[in-house]
Write a protein that holds these residues in place. Structure first.
Motif, PDB file in Angstrom:
ATOM      1  N   HIS B   3      42.243  35.840  30.574  1.00  0.00           N
ATOM      2  CA  HIS B   3      43.264  36.882  30.616  1.00  0.00           C
ATOM      3  C   HIS B   3      44.527  36.339  31.284  1.00  0.00           C
ATOM      4  O   HIS B   3      45.649  36.549  30.803  1.00  0.00           O
ATOM      5  CB  HIS B   3      42.696  38.073  31.404  1.00  0.00           C
ATOM      6  CG  HIS B   3      43.589  39.276  31.432  1.00  0.00           C
ATOM      7  ND1 HIS B   3      44.069  39.877  30.305  1.00  0.00           N
ATOM      8  CD2 HIS B   3      44.082  39.996  32.472  1.00  0.00           C
ATOM      9  CE1 HIS B   3      44.821  40.921  30.637  1.00  0.00           C
ATOM     10  NE2 HIS B   3      44.850  41.000  31.958  1.00  0.00           N
ATOM     11  N   GLY B  58      41.878  41.554  28.383  1.00  0.00           N
ATOM     12  CA  GLY B  58      42.071  42.674  29.303  1.00  0.00           C
ATOM     13  C   GLY B  58      41.053  43.779  29.041  1.00  0.00           C
ATOM     14  O   GLY B  58      40.441  44.307  29.974  1.00  0.00           O
ATOM     15  N   LEU B  61      37.663  42.624  30.181  1.00  0.00           N
ATOM     16  CA  LEU B  61      37.505  42.726  31.636  1.00  0.00           C
ATOM     17  C   LEU B  61      37.295  44.177  32.079  1.00  0.00           C
ATOM     18  O   LEU B  61      36.535  44.445  33.010  1.00  0.00           O
ATOM     19  CB  LEU B  61      38.754  42.170  32.334  1.00  0.00           C
ATOM     20  CG  LEU B  61      38.807  40.670  32.549  1.00  0.00           C
ATOM     21  CD1 LEU B  61      40.171  40.265  33.106  1.00  0.00           C
ATOM     22  CD2 LEU B  61      37.721  40.227  33.528  1.00  0.00           C
ATOM     23  N   TRP B  62      37.976  45.073  31.416  1.00  0.00           N
ATOM     24  CA  TRP B  62      37.848  46.507  31.719  1.00  0.00           C
ATOM     25  C   TRP B  62      36.373  46.914  31.595  1.00  0.00           C
ATOM     26  O   TRP B  62      35.818  47.591  32.458  1.00  0.00           O
ATOM     27  CB  TRP B  62      38.718  47.278  30.728  1.00  0.00           C
ATOM     28  CG  TRP B  62      38.958  48.722  31.043  1.00  0.00           C
ATOM     29  CD1 TRP B  62      38.507  49.434  32.129  1.00  0.00           C
ATOM     30  CD2 TRP B  62      39.736  49.641  30.267  1.00  0.00           C
ATOM     31  NE1 TRP B  62      38.955  50.729  32.062  1.00  0.00           N
ATOM     32  CE2 TRP B  62      39.717  50.899  30.936  1.00  0.00           C
ATOM     33  CE3 TRP B  62      40.448  49.554  29.080  1.00  0.00           C
ATOM     34  CZ2 TRP B  62      40.375  52.024  30.446  1.00  0.00           C
ATOM     35  CZ3 TRP B  62      41.100  50.677  28.607  1.00  0.00           C
ATOM     36  CH2 TRP B  62      41.066  51.893  29.277  1.00  0.00           C
ATOM     37  N   GLN B  65      34.022  44.610  34.171  1.00  0.00           N
ATOM     38  CA  GLN B  65      34.090  44.919  35.609  1.00  0.00           C
ATOM     39  C   GLN B  65      33.749  46.374  35.916  1.00  0.00           C
ATOM     40  O   GLN B  65      33.957  46.830  37.048  1.00  0.00           O
ATOM     41  CB  GLN B  65      35.487  44.577  36.136  1.00  0.00           C
ATOM     42  CG  GLN B  65      35.773  43.085  36.027  1.00  0.00           C
ATOM     43  CD  GLN B  65      36.949  42.643  36.877  1.00  0.00           C
ATOM     44  OE1 GLN B  65      37.755  43.446  37.324  1.00  0.00           O
ATOM     45  NE2 GLN B  65      37.053  41.345  37.103  1.00  0.00           N
ATOM     46  N   LEU B  67      35.128  49.136  35.255  1.00  0.00           N
ATOM     47  CA  LEU B  67      36.208  49.991  35.747  1.00  0.00           C
ATOM     48  C   LEU B  67      36.146  51.316  34.996  1.00  0.00           C
ATOM     49  O   LEU B  67      35.723  51.362  33.836  1.00  0.00           O
ATOM     50  CB  LEU B  67      37.556  49.296  35.514  1.00  0.00           C
ATOM     51  CG  LEU B  67      37.785  48.059  36.381  1.00  0.00           C
ATOM     52  CD1 LEU B  67      38.874  47.180  35.792  1.00  0.00           C
ATOM     53  CD2 LEU B  67      38.136  48.455  37.802  1.00  0.00           C
ATOM     54  N   TRP B  73      46.247  52.849  36.115  1.00  0.00           N
ATOM     55  CA  TRP B  73      47.055  51.623  36.026  1.00  0.00           C
ATOM     56  C   TRP B  73      46.744  50.849  34.746  1.00  0.00           C
ATOM     57  O   TRP B  73      47.628  50.191  34.185  1.00  0.00           O
ATOM     58  CB  TRP B  73      46.884  50.743  37.275  1.00  0.00           C
ATOM     59  CG  TRP B  73      45.490  50.237  37.531  1.00  0.00           C
ATOM     60  CD1 TRP B  73      44.505  50.885  38.198  1.00  0.00           C
ATOM     61  CD2 TRP B  73      44.950  48.978  37.131  1.00  0.00           C
ATOM     62  NE1 TRP B  73      43.376  50.117  38.235  1.00  0.00           N
ATOM     63  CE2 TRP B  73      43.616  48.935  37.605  1.00  0.00           C
ATOM     64  CE3 TRP B  73      45.446  47.882  36.438  1.00  0.00           C
ATOM     65  CZ2 TRP B  73      42.787  47.841  37.384  1.00  0.00           C
ATOM     66  CZ3 TRP B  73      44.638  46.782  36.226  1.00  0.00           C
ATOM     67  CH2 TRP B  73      43.317  46.773  36.692  1.00  0.00           C
TER      68      TRP B  73
END
Lengths: 144, 148
Positions: B3, B58, B61-62, B65, B67, B73
């Motif tokens: 990323h 991105g 990763l979202w 991780q 999230l 954000w």
């Protein structure tokens, strides 16, 4: 995404400076590579020097100041620092030497128009880009 | 790491394009202007890989991780990513138009005229590229700050 819970402004300054510095060196590489075939184009020589001097130097300063700022805020002491940090500092400090030499040769190229100077700018820019790439990979991947 | 690499390619390519565009605006001869604007094309693969990579890695990763779906954000970053692409595309079209006029003039005497000067200094056309850059900086701010 970058590491959470770290000081915002120093990290922003460091990362943004490094990205802009990479762009400035990339611009210098593109013009010096283009001049390989068209060394008679004066503006390529001007563009190479301009990219490194006007864009690259302030970006380097932002990157390096940000790095030192985070380093002091996060309590590193130099003892048993992680490998990625060492790689980052090595790339920054040896990179400064490479950047200054590249700017010097770019100035010589701009004044003299000698193709050899353009070839050296292309070579040094490539080396510096590779160093920056290793640094961002090591730092974002937290090697070691 | 991937990323970040994509983000580096996006910003570095945009900075290099910005350098060539700025120098083209300051250049006098249409042949020089056309040459510099052609060099902008060399930066496009870096920008395109960066644009695609930041989104793909991105989103990965979202998920990776864990999230929350409602992370403000991240949604704001996605909105800015769309705005960056839209503005960058419009700025690119403006530069292409300037390059075409500069090439035409370069082929017929290499003297600048009011049309070329007007395109190069068109505040609206240039604002698109600068605002795309500002939106990219906004994404970087959100990625580091992570508000909310």
């Amino acid at each position: 995404m970058l590491a959470a819970g770290r000081p915002f402004f120093p990290l922003f300054l460091h990362v943004f400076g490094a990205m802009v510095l990479t762009g400035a060196v990339l611009a210098a590489l593109i013009v010096s590579a283009a001049a390989w075939r068209r060394n008679d184009v004066v503006l390529l020589r001007r563009a190479g020097f301009w990219a490194l001097g006007v864009v690259g130097v302030p970006a380097y300063v932002a990157m390096r100041v940000g790095a030192q700022w985070i380093y002091s805020q996060e309590g590193f002491s130099g003892d048993a620092d992680p490998t990625w940090l060492g790689i980052g500092f090595a790339a920054a400090d040896i990179g400064l030497l490479v950047l200054l030499i590249t700017i010097g040769v770019a100035y010589w190229w701009r004044r003299s128009g000698k193709p050899l100077a353009g070839h050296i700018v292309a070579g040094l820019s490539t080396v510096y880009l590779l160093m920056l790439a290793v640094a961002w990979l090591a730092m974002s991947g937290k090697w070691g | 790491m991937f990323h970040m690499t994509a983000a580096f390619l996006l910003v570095a390519g945009s900075v290099a394009a910005g350098v060539f565009n700025t120098l083209a605006i300051r250049a006098e001869r249409p042949s020089d202007i056309a040459y510099l604007l052609r060099l902008v094309r060399v930066t496009l693969p870096f920008i395109f890989v960066g644009v695609a990579g930041t989104l793909i890695f991105g989103l990965w990763l979202w998920h990776e991780q864990d999230l929350a779906f409602g992370e403000l954000w991240i949604w704001l970053s996605l909105v800015l990513w769309v705005i960056t692409n839209a503005l960058g595309g419009m700025g690119g079209k403006h530069q292409e138009r300037a390059r075409e006029v500069a090439e035409r003039l370069a082929a017929s005497g290499d003297a600048s005229n009011d049309e070329l000067r007007a395109i190069l200094r068109d505040p609206k056309g240039n604002a698109m590229s600068w605002l795309a850059g500002a939106a990219t900086i906004g994404i970087l701010v959100l990625m580091i700050w992570k508000p909310g």
